[in-house]
Design an enzyme around this catalytic site. Structure first.
Site, PDB file in Angstrom:
ATOM      1  N   TYR A 175       0.836  -1.205   0.000  1.00  0.00           N
ATOM      2  CA  TYR A 175       0.000   0.000   0.000  1.00  0.00           C
ATOM      3  C   TYR A 175       0.865   1.246   0.000  1.00  0.00           C
ATOM      4  O   TYR A 175       1.837   1.351   0.743  1.00  0.00           O
ATOM      5  CB  TYR A 175      -0.933  -0.021   1.213  1.00  0.00           C
TER       6      TYR A 175
ATOM      7  N   HIS B 259      -6.075   2.558  -0.489  1.00  0.00           N
ATOM      8  CA  HIS B 259      -6.013   2.371   0.955  1.00  0.00           C
ATOM      9  C   HIS B 259      -6.049   3.698   1.693  1.00  0.00           C
ATOM     10  O   HIS B 259      -5.353   3.877   2.726  1.00  0.00           O
ATOM     11  CB  HIS B 259      -4.737   1.584   1.290  1.00  0.00           C
TER      12      HIS B 259
HETATM   13  C1  GCO Z   1      -7.626  -5.255   1.551  1.00  0.00           C
HETATM   14  C2  GCO Z   1      -7.263  -4.523   2.779  1.00  0.00           C
HETATM   15  C3  GCO Z   1      -6.395  -5.250   3.742  1.00  0.00           C
HETATM   16  C4  GCO Z   1      -6.235  -4.463   5.034  1.00  0.00           C
HETATM   17  C5  GCO Z   1      -6.050  -5.388   6.207  1.00  0.00           C
HETATM   18  C6  GCO Z   1      -6.020  -4.628   7.520  1.00  0.00           C
HETATM   19  O1  GCO Z   1      -8.157  -4.592   0.651  1.00  0.00           O
HETATM   20  O2  GCO Z   1      -7.468  -6.455   1.515  1.00  0.00           O
HETATM   21  O3  GCO Z   1      -6.977  -3.220   2.506  1.00  0.00           O
HETATM   22  O4  GCO Z   1      -5.208  -5.630   3.253  1.00  0.00           O
HETATM   23  O5  GCO Z   1      -5.174  -3.571   4.951  1.00  0.00           O
HETATM   24  O6  GCO Z   1      -7.088  -6.278   6.238  1.00  0.00           O
HETATM   25  O7  GCO Z   1      -5.786  -5.465   8.573  1.00  0.00           O
HETATM   26 MG    MG Z   2      -8.433  -2.575   1.040  1.00  0.00          MG
END
Ligand code: GCO
Ligand code: MG
Length: 451
Positions: free
Chosen positions: A205, A261
């Site tokens: 991210y 994100h």
């Molecule tokens: C996604 C999410 C996750 C979160 C995570 C937090 O789209 O899969 O953004 O990767 O960051 O679940 O604990």
């Molecule tokens: Mg996500």
């Protein structure tokens, strides 16, 4: 001569007094009480005593590193129990306390069948409500009660939700790499296993993993040692480049997704998304934080790129109006974060009327029970969009049996009564959960970013 007792008024009164129970006693030669008892007990449970909740407990485990919380509801019927996902990986211990210290007391002795009433009962039982910890605890109970209802009805939960609208569930997988070329190679690898939808991230991210330079805040010893640095300008430039390289290398067919994100300023997100139009993204996820919902108007007026939103939502007031106003195209709720299958079905049904499709949050920090719950909903609802999927390791499958299976990009559930997933508590105990999580991401000057 007609028996006066058989006058229409008497018959209606009898029926009124307990509908067919009276009729049964009238015609069946058994006492009214017996008939009512018999009439009160539906066909599938004839002869079975009403089933009550005997205990509600939390099972915590981390076989693949992420803290997972599962609720086990045991009943007064020997061998009949249900499992539900209550996974809030960053505050798992708090959820365990909410379940063991409060939910068990509230539920013991109550009827397993009245899921809607149980949901609303627990929801208001703390007076203050709609938070991630209590919603996850409630979700564990809710999913477990659906699991039990499926077992009592002797059918998979999707049958109770309305049956299949598709033969299996199209899913998306995750491609990553520290350069656009490495991401493209990863996409090709995943395409070979049959996925038609792939999320692309360069360096995770915010391209945090693709940044090499040492940020000023670290040189100034500001912030925590493990705080990570996000080079926002580099990230905003890297995403269009990544889409360009992946499209060139992997073609126009493959559906590409990306997760912002919530890590950049709203206008930065809008400007970047506009640059992606030519690459036809399937959806761009979490362009803004839930604290910035007002910006969706501007986004919708600026671009037609499909948008997904919602893994951070806890409260219906965060997304009810944006859905009704078609502010995004996919709702991405973390099903246990909103309280389970019962509210998720309501959200899916709401979405149907406003062309918002489902794309439930399905990463590693959801237990196989939670993934199964997603799948049962996904099989049923007409406005299904896509499902995020993960691979379950051997260790995970030693702890959880009956995990949903993946085949050529499609997920399928275990076709047995209930949700189809079981847990081996002895195995689960081998992987204790932790309390450490790090979501501290900073800009060059040390300003914290919503992660
Ligand atoms: C996604 C999410 C996750 C979160 C995570 C937090 O789209 O899969 O953004 O990767 O960051 O679940 O604990
Ligand atoms: Mg996500």
């Amino acid at each position: 001569m007609k028996n006066p007792e058989f006058s229409r008024r008497n018959t209606l009164k009898l029926l009124g007094l307990g509908s067919s129970a009276g009729a049964l006693s009238l015609f069946g030669g058994i006492s009214t009480a017996e008939a009512r008892e018999q009439q009160g007990t539906p066909q599938y449970a004839k002869g079975l005593a009403p089933v009550k909740i005997k205990s509600v407990k939390a099972i915590a485990t981390a076989p693949q590193g992420s803290n997972l919380i599962v609720v086990k509801v045991e009943t007064t019927e020997p061998g009949l129990y249900g499992l539900g996902c209550a996974t809030f990986t960053q505050r798992a211990v708090a959820v365990v306390t909410a379940i063991n210290a409060y939910l068990n007391d509230f539920c013991v002795g109550k009827d397993v069948d009245n899921i809607e009433d149980m949901w609303n009962g627990v929801y208001v039982s703390s007076y203050w409500r709609n938070g991630p910890v209590l919603n996850n605890a409630l979700s564990g109970l809710d999913q477990a009660l659906w699991d039990i209802k499926g077992k009592r009805a002797n059918m998979p939960v999707y049958q109770l939700l309305g049956g299949k609208s598709r033969f299996a569930i199209p899913c998306y997988s995750h491609a990553n790499g520290t350069t656009p070329e490495a991401v493209a190679d990863d996409v090709k690898r995943i395409m070979e296993s049959g996925f038609q939808h792939i999320r692309i991230q360069q360096g995770g991210y915010g391209a945090v993993g693709a940044t090499v330079d040492k940020p000023d805040f670290k040189a100034a010893n500001f912030g925590g040692e493990t705080d990570s640095y996000m080079n926002v300008p580099l990230y905003l430039k890297s995403v269009p480049k990544m889409f360009e390289v992946v499209r060139k290398a992997c073609g126009d067919e493959i559906e590409l997704l990306h997760d912002i994100h919530e890590r950049v300023q709203p206008m930065e997100a809008i400007n970047m998304i506009k640059k992606l139009e030519d690459y036809r993204p399937f959806f761009i996820e979490d362009p803004f934080s839930p604290e910035n919902m007002e910006w969706f108007q501007q986004l919708r007026q600026s671009t037609t790129v499909p948008i997904a939103m919602g893994e951070l939502f806890n409260n219906i007031n965060e997304f009810k109006e944006p859905m009704v106003n078609r502010m995004f195209d996919f709702i991405r709720c973390h099903v246990s974060q909103i309280g389970g299958i019962t509210p998720a079905m309501k959200i899916a049904r709401l979405g149907e009327w406003f062309n918002v499709r489902t794309a439930w949050h399905g990463p590693n920090d959801v237990s196989p029970v939670g993934h199964a719950a997603h799948a049962h909903i996904d099989l049923t609802v007409w406005n299904f969009g896509i499902q995020e999927a993960v691979q379950f390791s051997d260790k995970m499958q030693e702890v959880f049996s009956g995990c949903p299976t993946m085949n050529k990009g499609y997920m399928s559930v275990n076709e047995v009564p209930g949700l189809g997933v079981d847990i081996n508590e002895k195995e689960a105990a081998k992987y204790p959960i932790g309390t450490k999580s790090n979501w501290q991401v900073r800009k060059m000057d040390g300003t914290l970013i919503r992660p």
